[in-house]
Design an enzyme around this catalytic site. Structure first.
Site, PDB file in Angstrom:
ATOM      1  N   LEU A 241      35.936  13.515  23.025  1.00 47.28           N
ATOM      2  CA  LEU A 241      35.015  12.132  22.736  1.00 47.28           C
ATOM      3  C   LEU A 241      34.814  11.802  23.707  1.00 47.28           C
ATOM      4  O   LEU A 241      33.754  10.746  23.800  1.00 47.28           O
ATOM      5  CB  LEU A 241      35.865  11.429  21.542  1.00 47.28           C
ATOM      6  CG  LEU A 241      36.441  12.077  20.195  1.00 47.28           C
ATOM      7  CD1 LEU A 241      37.357  11.177  19.509  1.00 47.28           C
ATOM      8  CD2 LEU A 241      35.006  12.162  19.493  1.00 47.28           C
TER       9      LEU A 241
ATOM     10  N   ASP B 264      46.101  -3.504  31.306  1.00 49.61           N
ATOM     11  CA  ASP B 264      44.590  -3.216  31.529  1.00 49.61           C
ATOM     12  C   ASP B 264      44.017  -3.870  30.222  1.00 49.61           C
ATOM     13  O   ASP B 264      43.171  -3.019  29.476  1.00 49.61           O
ATOM     14  CB  ASP B 264      44.201  -1.806  31.640  1.00 49.61           C
ATOM     15  CG  ASP B 264      42.949  -1.565  32.029  1.00 49.61           C
ATOM     16  OD1 ASP B 264      41.983  -2.375  32.593  1.00 49.61           O
ATOM     17  OD2 ASP B 264      42.226  -0.676  31.994  1.00 49.61           O
TER      18      ASP B 264
END
Length: 506
Positions: free
Chosen positions: A17, A133
């Protein structure tokens, strides 16, 4: 580059993906036949002894994170020279894609995002993990609310990794000043990222602008954030979260408490609030995607991502790789999807709750479009009540079988403070809206909000001033409403009676 193996551990890789600085994201089938997201790390990382040591430690910590408003880590391991991490699917686009294509979030969805991401951070921090993050592409907008992904993954790259290595040490526009300076990253850094993320969600731009890494890092460390256009009800808390000094920032738990107006809010309770307030985002389709193995949609060759056409929100099919916010969504059906109504997941979640106090976002916020479901007549009236003048607007009155959900907004259009807590409940110590009832025509007894173990399935109003210009959105769930009743009067106690309101059928 060589194609990834057809299988990693017990997981069959159906297609790639996307990819990022740390590896690849695959759509995979687990041993039970279900779909999962498998992240395989780059071989050069997996070959490092330090990485292998960190991988097991950080993956085990990530598996301890509670599922509240997160996409949980299900499994991790090594298959030969391949390190892999398995996560649950989340069906929905990421925040970056939605804001890019549809503009900033507003109203209840912005509020639910604020609570949902804070809830996820609280769960992550309670497990002893630091996200490191948090950014828009690491927040997926599922039908029942936002879900945070990739917590703790950035740490796997190790402190020696350069800042520019595919965001392995964080994303400059959303990192904290201490992270930008290479100092130790603590939960306070995630809170700073929450403030940056909410600024982006509410205004369409990060608080320190855009540009090159060096320029962004300088602004994050030295400049004040630009918060123009951010919802005024959120701005003070975002400003605190973006304090340059991590010691002065609130904790994730304090974010939750401030957002919901009560102390020590549990993450499970906050998750129910998010589910109740979240309106699923429609996902336009331009036709069926091409099919891959086992009927799984494929991407164009070499794209590594979604093929949703420009101008419509893409399902989250790997905006990046591991460490870059790349958790894919569940495979899309080739059949056209009917429009999802906002109340279906809301009602399902509320009815599934077996305990706990029903709460909602009693956060004062501006009027926003889309508060009522299309087809629900808007009913507005102004009353003199609680020593001020209040405008009452019925946003929605929607039924599913014998269960009806009422949502309404109160705005103080007078000059005086008019506290609502304790005024709409069964007594001065009841700060819910349990007193608000439906009166069907020809029915002798009014219908009051439903209860679970004595707790009202309705808004719990914070004890706070309700001054001129402020407004709040409230809700209540009613059961055993006769299915042949099409209109009711709504008795709001001191706020008066709203007459002859139509019930919208599903």
């Amino acid at each position: 580059m060589e194609s990834p193996p057809a299988q990693v551990g017990p997981y069959v890789l159906l297609r790639k993906l996307g990819e990022g600085g740390m590896g690849f994201v695959h759509l995979a089938r687990d041993p039970s036949g279900g779909h999962v997201a498998v992240k395989t790390m780059r071989p050069e990382l997996a070959a490092r002894e330090e990485f292998r040591r960190r991988f097991g430690k950080e993956a085990e910590a990530a598996r301890r994170v509670a599922r509240f408003c997160t996409a949980p880590v299900l499994d991790a391991g090594f298959d030969g020279g391949t390190a892999y991490l398995v996560t649950e699917y989340v069906d929905g686009p990421d925040l970056a894609e939605v804001v890019r294509q549809r503009g900033p979030l507003t109203g209840s969805n912005l509020e639910a995002l604020a609570v949902g991401v804070a809830t996820a951070l609280a769960a992550i921090h309670q497990a002893g993990v630091v996200h490191r993050d948090l950014k828009p592409s690491n927040v997926l907008l599922s039908p029942v609310g936002p879900r945070v992904i990739d917590f703790g993954i950035a740490q796997l790259a190790g402190p020696e990794a350069p800042l520019t290595l595919a965001h392995s040490m964080g994303t400059p526009a959303y990192m904290s000043p201490e992270q930008a300076k290479g100092e130790q990253v603590t939960p306070a850094g995630d809170v700073f990222a929450w403030g940056s993320l909410m600024t982006f969600a509410g205004t369409g731009r990060p608080p320190f602008g855009s540009g090159g890494v060096a320029e962004l890092v300088y602004r994050v460390v030295n400049h004040a954030p630009l918060l123009d256009g951010l919802d005024e009800s959120l701005r003070p808390l975002v400003e605190r979260a973006l304090d340059k000094d991590p010691a002065r920032r609130p904790t994730a738990q304090q974010l939750l408490d401030r957002l919901l107006g009560r102390a020590e809010v549990r993450v499970d309770t906050a998750t129910k609030v998010v589910t109740d307030r979240w309106t699923p985002l429609p996902r336009p389709h331009a036709g069926p995607p091409p099919q891959g193995p086992a009927g799984v949609p494929t991407s164009p060759a070499g794209s590594g991502g979604s093929q949703t056409p420009v101008g419509s929100p893409a399902p989250h099919a790997a905006a990046g790789g591991p460490g870059q916010g790349a958790l894919p969504h569940a495979p899309a059906s080739t059949a056209p999807r009917p429009r999802r109504r906002w109340w279906v997941p809301v009602l399902t979640a509320v009815l599934a709750a077996v305990a706990g106090v029903g709460v909602t976002l009693a956060v004062v916020r501006p009027w926003g479009p889309g508060a009522g479901e299309p087809g629900t007549p808007e009913t507005v009236q102004t009353v003199e009540a609680l020593d001020s003048k209040l405008e009452i607007r019925v946003d929605a009155l929607v039924r599913q079988g014998g269960t009806v959900r009422l949502q309404w907004t109160v705005k103080n259009v007078g000059e005086e403070n008019a506290p609502l807590a304790g005024e709409l409940g069964g007594g001065a110590l009841d700060n819910t809206v349990s007193r608000v009832n439906l009166v069907p025509p020809g029915v002798g007894a009014p219908i009051y909000p439903a209860r679970d173990d004595g707790a009202c399935r309705c808004t719990q109003i914070p004890y706070a001033p309700f001054t001129s210009g402020q407004r709040v959105q409230l809700f209540a769930i009613y059961e055993n409403v006769p299915e042949d009743v099409e209109r009711v009067d709504i008795d709001m106690g001191p706020l008066g009676v709203v007459k002859n309101v139509a019930i919208t059928a599903a």
